[in-house]
Scaffold this motif. Structure first.
Motif, PDB file in Angstrom:
ATOM      1  N   TYR A  58      -7.360   1.542  -5.666  1.00  6.29           N
ATOM      2  CA  TYR A  58      -6.439   0.610  -5.093  1.00  6.29           C
ATOM      3  C   TYR A  58      -5.588   1.746  -4.094  1.00  6.29           C
ATOM      4  N   TYR A  59      -5.114   2.885  -4.715  1.00  2.08           N
ATOM      5  CA  TYR A  59      -4.153   3.804  -3.625  1.00  2.08           C
ATOM      6  C   TYR A  59      -5.027   4.120  -2.690  1.00  2.08           C
ATOM      7  N   ASN A  60      -6.283   4.632  -2.856  1.00  3.81           N
ATOM      8  CA  ASN A  60      -7.172   5.222  -1.737  1.00  3.81           C
ATOM      9  C   ASN A  60      -7.510   4.149  -0.896  1.00  3.81           C
ATOM     10  N   GLU A  61      -7.610   2.739  -1.408  1.00  6.58           N
ATOM     11  CA  GLU A  61      -7.795   1.722  -0.295  1.00  6.58           C
ATOM     12  C   GLU A  61      -6.965   1.441   0.637  1.00  6.58           C
ATOM     13  N   GLY A  62      -5.636   1.553   0.126  1.00  8.70           N
ATOM     14  CA  GLY A  62      -4.394   1.160   0.794  1.00  8.70           C
ATOM     15  C   GLY A  62      -4.316   2.452   1.747  1.00  8.70           C
ATOM     16  N   LEU A  63      -4.427   3.613   1.295  1.00  5.02           N
ATOM     17  CA  LEU A  63      -4.363   5.050   2.169  1.00  5.02           C
ATOM     18  C   LEU A  63      -5.201   4.647   3.186  1.00  5.02           C
ATOM     19  N   LYS A  64      -6.585   4.409   3.174  1.00  2.00           N
ATOM     20  CA  LYS A  64      -7.308   4.190   4.335  1.00  2.00           C
ATOM     21  C   LYS A  64      -6.981   3.499   5.537  1.00  2.00           C
TER      22      LYS A  64
ATOM     23  N   THR B 162       0.274  -4.009  -0.385  1.00  2.00           N
ATOM     24  CA  THR B 162       0.059  -4.752  -1.653  1.00  2.00           C
ATOM     25  C   THR B 162      -1.085  -4.070  -2.465  1.00  2.00           C
ATOM     26  N   LEU B 163      -2.120  -3.434  -1.741  1.00  2.00           N
ATOM     27  CA  LEU B 163      -2.970  -2.476  -2.581  1.00  2.00           C
ATOM     28  C   LEU B 163      -2.261  -1.542  -3.190  1.00  2.00           C
ATOM     29  N   ASN B 164      -1.187  -0.869  -2.424  1.00  2.67           N
ATOM     30  CA  ASN B 164      -0.472   0.172  -3.279  1.00  2.67           C
ATOM     31  C   ASN B 164       0.221  -0.324  -4.367  1.00  2.67           C
ATOM     32  N   ASN B 165       0.747  -1.524  -4.116  1.00  2.00           N
ATOM     33  CA  ASN B 165       1.551  -2.094  -5.428  1.00  2.00           C
ATOM     34  C   ASN B 165       0.221  -2.069  -6.747  1.00  2.00           C
ATOM     35  N   ILE B 166      -0.616  -2.863  -6.410  1.00  2.00           N
ATOM     36  CA  ILE B 166      -1.731  -2.976  -7.440  1.00  2.00           C
ATOM     37  C   ILE B 166      -2.022  -1.941  -8.103  1.00  2.00           C
ATOM     38  N   GLY B 167      -2.406  -0.737  -7.379  1.00  2.00           N
ATOM     39  CA  GLY B 167      -2.506   0.595  -7.791  1.00  2.00           C
ATOM     40  C   GLY B 167      -1.298   0.840  -8.873  1.00  2.00           C
ATOM     41  N   LEU B 168      -0.319   0.717  -8.475  1.00  2.00           N
ATOM     42  CA  LEU B 168       1.050   1.056  -9.377  1.00  2.00           C
ATOM     43  C   LEU B 168       1.044   0.268 -10.705  1.00  2.00           C
ATOM     44  N   CYS B 169       0.545  -0.827 -10.663  1.00  2.00           N
ATOM     45  CA  CYS B 169       0.269  -1.790 -11.720  1.00  2.00           C
ATOM     46  C   CYS B 169      -0.736  -1.311 -12.631  1.00  2.00           C
ATOM     47  N   TYR B 170      -1.791  -0.879 -12.116  1.00  2.00           N
ATOM     48  CA  TYR B 170      -2.988  -0.587 -12.906  1.00  2.00           C
ATOM     49  C   TYR B 170      -2.707   1.061 -13.471  1.00  2.00           C
ATOM     50  N   LEU B 171      -1.961   1.761 -12.875  1.00  2.00           N
ATOM     51  CA  LEU B 171      -1.265   3.138 -13.256  1.00  2.00           C
ATOM     52  C   LEU B 171      -0.442   2.823 -14.479  1.00  2.00           C
ATOM     53  N   GLU B 172       0.721   1.880 -14.272  1.00  2.00           N
ATOM     54  CA  GLU B 172       1.222   1.557 -15.429  1.00  2.00           C
ATOM     55  C   GLU B 172       0.555   1.112 -16.563  1.00  2.00           C
ATOM     56  N   LEU B 173      -0.530   0.283 -16.500  1.00  2.00           N
ATOM     57  CA  LEU B 173      -1.291  -0.061 -17.503  1.00  2.00           C
ATOM     58  C   LEU B 173      -2.244   1.042 -18.099  1.00  2.00           C
ATOM     59  N   GLY B 174      -2.374   2.277 -17.511  1.00  2.00           N
ATOM     60  CA  GLY B 174      -3.184   2.991 -17.948  1.00  2.00           C
ATOM     61  C   GLY B 174      -4.614   3.250 -17.298  1.00  2.00           C
ATOM     62  N   ASN B 175      -4.956   2.294 -16.436  1.00  2.00           N
ATOM     63  CA  ASN B 175      -6.253   2.441 -15.925  1.00  2.00           C
ATOM     64  C   ASN B 175      -6.265   3.450 -14.573  1.00  2.00           C
TER      65      ASN B 175
END
Length: 108
Positions: free
Chosen positions: A56-62, A36-49
């Motif tokens: 979020y990617y790093n939190e999911g990775l941990k 889920t954290l990974n998917n949130i990261g993907l959403c923010y990436l698509e929004l340009g943030n």
């Protein structure tokens, strides 16, 4: 509830398999949380943030590293590589793509 059923129920609560069930539940929950954290990261990436996406990617990775979710770690590395490609940091991207490939080869 009769006395015998209560005693049986209490014994089952102390049985090791009863507790292993909850360990598996927690592991599955953490996999879902990391995804889920990974998917949130993907959403923010698509929004340009980029900052929030990276966070979020790093939190999911941990989480994935903590629970040894090898396929999830590979996915996280790929997503971080894509993030760095997007912002023009090809050396960092290459590093994540290489780590992803090495982990995938190691674990099949």
């Amino acid at each position: 509830m009769s006395g015998n059923r209560f005693v049986l129920r209490e014994r089952l609560k102390r049985h090791p398999l009863f507790y292993f069930h909850f360990l598996n539940y927690k592991l599955n929950y953490l996999k879902i949380e990391a995804g889920t954290l990974n998917n949130i990261g993907l959403c923010y990436l698509e929004l340009g943030n980029i900052t929030k996406a990276s966070d979020y990617y790093n939190e999911g990775l941990k989480i994935r590293e903590t629970i040894d979710d090898e396929s999830g770690i590979v996915e996280s590395y790929l997503n971080l590589g894509n993030l760095y490609i997007r912002i023009g940091e090809s050396l960092k991207a290459f590093s994540y793509f290489t780590r992803s490939l090495q982990k995938k080869k190691k674990n099949g």
